[in-house]
Design a protein around this motif. Structure first.
Motif, PDB file in Angstrom:
ATOM      1  N   LEU A 179       0.755  -1.326  -0.149  1.00 29.71           N
ATOM      2  CA  LEU A 179      -0.042   0.194  -0.003  1.00 29.71           C
ATOM      3  C   LEU A 179       0.792   1.324  -0.009  1.00 29.71           C
ATOM      4  O   LEU A 179       0.521   2.124  -0.719  1.00 29.71           O
ATOM      5  N   GLU A 180       1.806   1.259   0.807  1.00 24.73           N
ATOM      6  CA  GLU A 180       2.719   2.367   1.023  1.00 24.73           C
ATOM      7  C   GLU A 180       3.601   2.693  -0.542  1.00 24.73           C
ATOM      8  O   GLU A 180       3.457   3.843  -0.936  1.00 24.73           O
ATOM      9  N   HIS A 181       3.873   1.616  -1.041  1.00 26.11           N
ATOM     10  CA  HIS A 181       4.587   1.695  -2.418  1.00 26.11           C
ATOM     11  C   HIS A 181       3.628   2.562  -3.372  1.00 26.11           C
ATOM     12  O   HIS A 181       3.942   3.382  -4.039  1.00 26.11           O
ATOM     13  N   LYS A 182       2.280   1.940  -3.408  1.00 27.42           N
ATOM     14  CA  LYS A 182       1.380   2.376  -4.507  1.00 27.42           C
ATOM     15  C   LYS A 182       1.062   3.815  -4.002  1.00 27.42           C
ATOM     16  O   LYS A 182       0.998   4.771  -4.894  1.00 27.42           O
ATOM     17  N   ILE A 183       1.046   4.389  -2.825  1.00 28.15           N
ATOM     18  CA  ILE A 183       0.582   5.659  -2.502  1.00 28.15           C
ATOM     19  C   ILE A 183       1.664   6.647  -2.881  1.00 28.15           C
ATOM     20  O   ILE A 183       1.757   7.815  -3.299  1.00 28.15           O
ATOM     21  N   TYR A 184       2.980   6.245  -2.718  1.00 24.97           N
ATOM     22  CA  TYR A 184       4.303   7.036  -2.901  1.00 24.97           C
ATOM     23  C   TYR A 184       4.296   7.001  -4.545  1.00 24.97           C
ATOM     24  O   TYR A 184       4.737   8.033  -5.028  1.00 24.97           O
ATOM     25  N   TYR A 185       3.958   6.171  -5.248  1.00 22.48           N
ATOM     26  CA  TYR A 185       4.058   6.198  -6.603  1.00 22.48           C
ATOM     27  C   TYR A 185       2.769   7.042  -7.330  1.00 22.48           C
ATOM     28  O   TYR A 185       3.211   7.633  -8.103  1.00 22.48           O
ATOM     29  N   LYS A 186       1.854   7.004  -6.656  1.00 29.11           N
ATOM     30  CA  LYS A 186       0.718   7.801  -7.084  1.00 29.11           C
ATOM     31  C   LYS A 186       0.909   9.338  -6.775  1.00 29.11           C
ATOM     32  O   LYS A 186       0.817  10.184  -7.645  1.00 29.11           O
ATOM     33  N   TYR A 187       1.724   9.413  -5.840  1.00 29.85           N
ATOM     34  CA  TYR A 187       2.009  11.104  -5.573  1.00 29.85           C
ATOM     35  C   TYR A 187       3.440  11.299  -5.928  1.00 29.85           C
ATOM     36  O   TYR A 187       3.832  12.334  -5.585  1.00 29.85           O
ATOM     37  N   ARG A 188       4.070  10.389  -6.584  1.00 24.91           N
ATOM     38  CA  ARG A 188       5.470  10.607  -6.858  1.00 24.91           C
ATOM     39  C   ARG A 188       6.365  11.324  -5.733  1.00 24.91           C
ATOM     40  O   ARG A 188       7.270  11.970  -6.076  1.00 24.91           O
ATOM     41  N   GLY A 189       6.252  10.406  -4.692  1.00 27.37           N
ATOM     42  CA  GLY A 189       6.948  10.878  -3.745  1.00 27.37           C
ATOM     43  C   GLY A 189       6.515  11.857  -2.708  1.00 27.37           C
ATOM     44  O   GLY A 189       7.063  12.119  -1.648  1.00 27.37           O
ATOM     45  N   GLN A 190       5.848  12.877  -3.099  1.00 31.78           N
ATOM     46  CA  GLN A 190       5.341  13.942  -2.534  1.00 31.78           C
ATOM     47  C   GLN A 190       3.898  13.719  -1.763  1.00 31.78           C
ATOM     48  O   GLN A 190       2.890  14.034  -2.163  1.00 31.78           O
TER      49      GLN A 190
END
Length: 252
Positions: A182-193
């Motif tokens: 889940l954390e990986h998907k969220i960081y990918y969606k927001y491009r780390g921001q």
């Protein structure tokens, strides 16, 4: 019938100071493809080792701590991007020495106590050398990430040579794996921001996952307490809730 010989490849001008030959580029490309095969074969070797352990445990009626196994091979673009970002020398020897996560294998377990068992089984094999170990379970990352990371070196037997190849092994529970995904998907969606409020929610979710792991571990121990262990056919790869329910009724 003999194939006609190819004419020499023309030069491709790189800039005003020199030229890069197409045949040289083909050689470099071929070398890199062959280099990446080492890592693909290393993944095959490690996953085979884990699959053998699973089958051997099942055949001997022993508890199997491995739920499932995943693997991934970094793309050539990702490898070269990391080399450039870290400012490593741009050659194959440097990549082998410095980029240790090209080949990755993830082992997912049911319970926290399974992680150490899996670690010992793979690290204890004669042809496996542990190069580095990072315990993000005892020392959780600030964002809540938990996993045990091993960098191991194993021999890969090619037609013309034997080469030792590093492989990153991540060992974690189902709850840890779900949170990390889940954390990986969220960081990918927001491009780390990632927005601060969402980061806070992720941290709370990590704590909830940790509490679930601890509760499941205590239930796991309860099932095994006083020898009330279910047959392997009933509990293979997970918690036997029928045996747990019987134990709870007996204690009441």
């Amino acid at each position: 019938m003999k194939s006609p010989e190819r004419s020499p490849a023309p030069d491709v001008e790189a800039d005003g100071s020199g030229a890069v030959r197409i045949d040289e580029l083909r050689v470099l490309h071929g070398q890199f493809v062959d280099f990446m095969l080492d890592y693909k074969f290393a993944i095959d070797e490690i996953t085979t080792k884990f699959n053998i352990l699973r089958e051997d445990l099942h055949n001997s009626n022993e508890y199997n701590p491995i739920e499932h196994i995943n693997s991934r091979l970094k793309s050539p673009e990702s490898v070269l991007e990391k080399v450039q970002r870290k400012k490593y020398p741009m050659n194959l020897a440097s990549i082998r020495e410095n980029v240790l996560d090209i080949a990755g294998v993830r082992v997912v377990c049911s319970f926290i106590s399974d992680i150490a068992a899996v670690r010992d089984m793979i690290a204890g094999q004669e042809d496996v050398t542990v190069l580095d170990e990072r315990d993000y379970i005892t020392h959780r990352k600030p964002n809540g990430y938990q996993s045990l990371h091993l960098i191991v070196s194993i021999p890969v037997f090619r037609v013309d040579r034997t080469v030792r190849v590093p492989v990153e092994i991540q060992i974690r529970t189902i709850a840890m794996d779900f949170w990390a995904s889940l954390e990986h998907k969220i960081y990918y969606k927001y491009r780390g921001q990632v927005p601060p409020n969402l980061l806070a929610e992720l941290t709370r979710a990590a704590e909830a996952a940790n509490q679930l792991d601890e509760k499941m571990e205590s239930l796991h121990r309860l099932v095994d307490h006083n020898g009330h262990r279910a047959p392997i056919s009933e509990r293979q790869g997970g918690l036997d809730f029928s045996a747990l329910y019987e134990n709870l009724l007996a204690e009441d």
